[in-house]
Write a protein that holds these residues in place. Sequence first.
Motif, PDB file in Angstrom:
ATOM      1  N   ALA A  78       0.681   7.902  -6.213  1.00 31.41           N
ATOM      2  CA  ALA A  78       1.556   6.846  -5.705  1.00 31.41           C
ATOM      3  C   ALA A  78       2.961   6.970  -6.275  1.00 31.41           C
ATOM      4  CB  ALA A  78       0.972   5.469  -6.025  1.00 31.41           C
ATOM      5  N   ASP A 130      -4.493   4.358  -4.563  1.00 28.28           N
ATOM      6  CA  ASP A 130      -4.762   3.138  -5.317  1.00 28.28           C
ATOM      7  C   ASP A 130      -4.049   3.236  -6.659  1.00 28.28           C
ATOM      8  OD1 ASP A 130      -5.760   0.883  -6.516  1.00 28.28           O
ATOM      9  OD2 ASP A 130      -7.829   1.604  -6.643  1.00 28.28           O
ATOM     10  N   ASP A 157       0.829  -1.200   0.000  1.00 26.88           N
ATOM     11  CA  ASP A 157       0.000   0.000   0.000  1.00 26.88           C
ATOM     12  C   ASP A 157       0.864   1.251   0.000  1.00 26.88           C
ATOM     13  OD1 ASP A 157      -2.338  -1.424   0.034  1.00 26.88           O
ATOM     14  OD2 ASP A 157      -2.665  -1.223   2.183  1.00 26.88           O
ATOM     15  N   CYS A 158       0.423   2.240  -0.744  1.00 27.42           N
ATOM     16  CA  CYS A 158       1.092   3.537  -0.752  1.00 27.42           C
ATOM     17  C   CYS A 158       0.309   4.455   0.186  1.00 27.42           C
ATOM     18  CB  CYS A 158       1.143   4.110  -2.167  1.00 27.42           C
ATOM     19  SG  CYS A 158       1.856   5.756  -2.217  1.00 27.42           S
ATOM     20  N   VAL A 159       0.747   4.546   1.413  1.00 29.06           N
ATOM     21  CA  VAL A 159       0.059   5.364   2.412  1.00 29.06           C
ATOM     22  C   VAL A 159       0.545   6.800   2.267  1.00 29.06           C
ATOM     23  CG1 VAL A 159      -0.379   5.715   4.859  1.00 29.06           C
ATOM     24  CG2 VAL A 159      -0.150   3.405   3.949  1.00 29.06           C
ATOM     25  N   VAL A 191      -4.825   6.231   1.391  1.00 23.42           N
ATOM     26  CA  VAL A 191      -4.009   5.282   0.638  1.00 23.42           C
ATOM     27  C   VAL A 191      -4.250   5.523  -0.844  1.00 23.42           C
ATOM     28  CG1 VAL A 191      -3.553   2.844   0.196  1.00 23.42           C
ATOM     29  CG2 VAL A 191      -4.190   3.581   2.486  1.00 23.42           C
TER      30      VAL A 191
END
Length: 80
Positions: A46, A36, A7-9, A34
Amino acid sequence: MTTPAPDCVVLDIPQGLRLNLLGLIVEVGQVRIVADRAGLLGGLVASLTCGGGAAAAQSLEAMAQMLRSQEATADSAGRP
């Protein structure tokens, strides 16, 4: 089978927020945003925040090349 990307938090505030907005108290629980990677905007966010500098630079360079080619096409067609 490939493993999914982590996940790209973008923002994580697990303890929540308590804001005093000129006497109006706002309490918010856990905040977690997060990105997507499957969506266009999520993929861009991201790559800029979690993809590292090289991925972000490649994305921005690809966008710049696309804009330059569109400008060159418009100039050759005689449009302003």
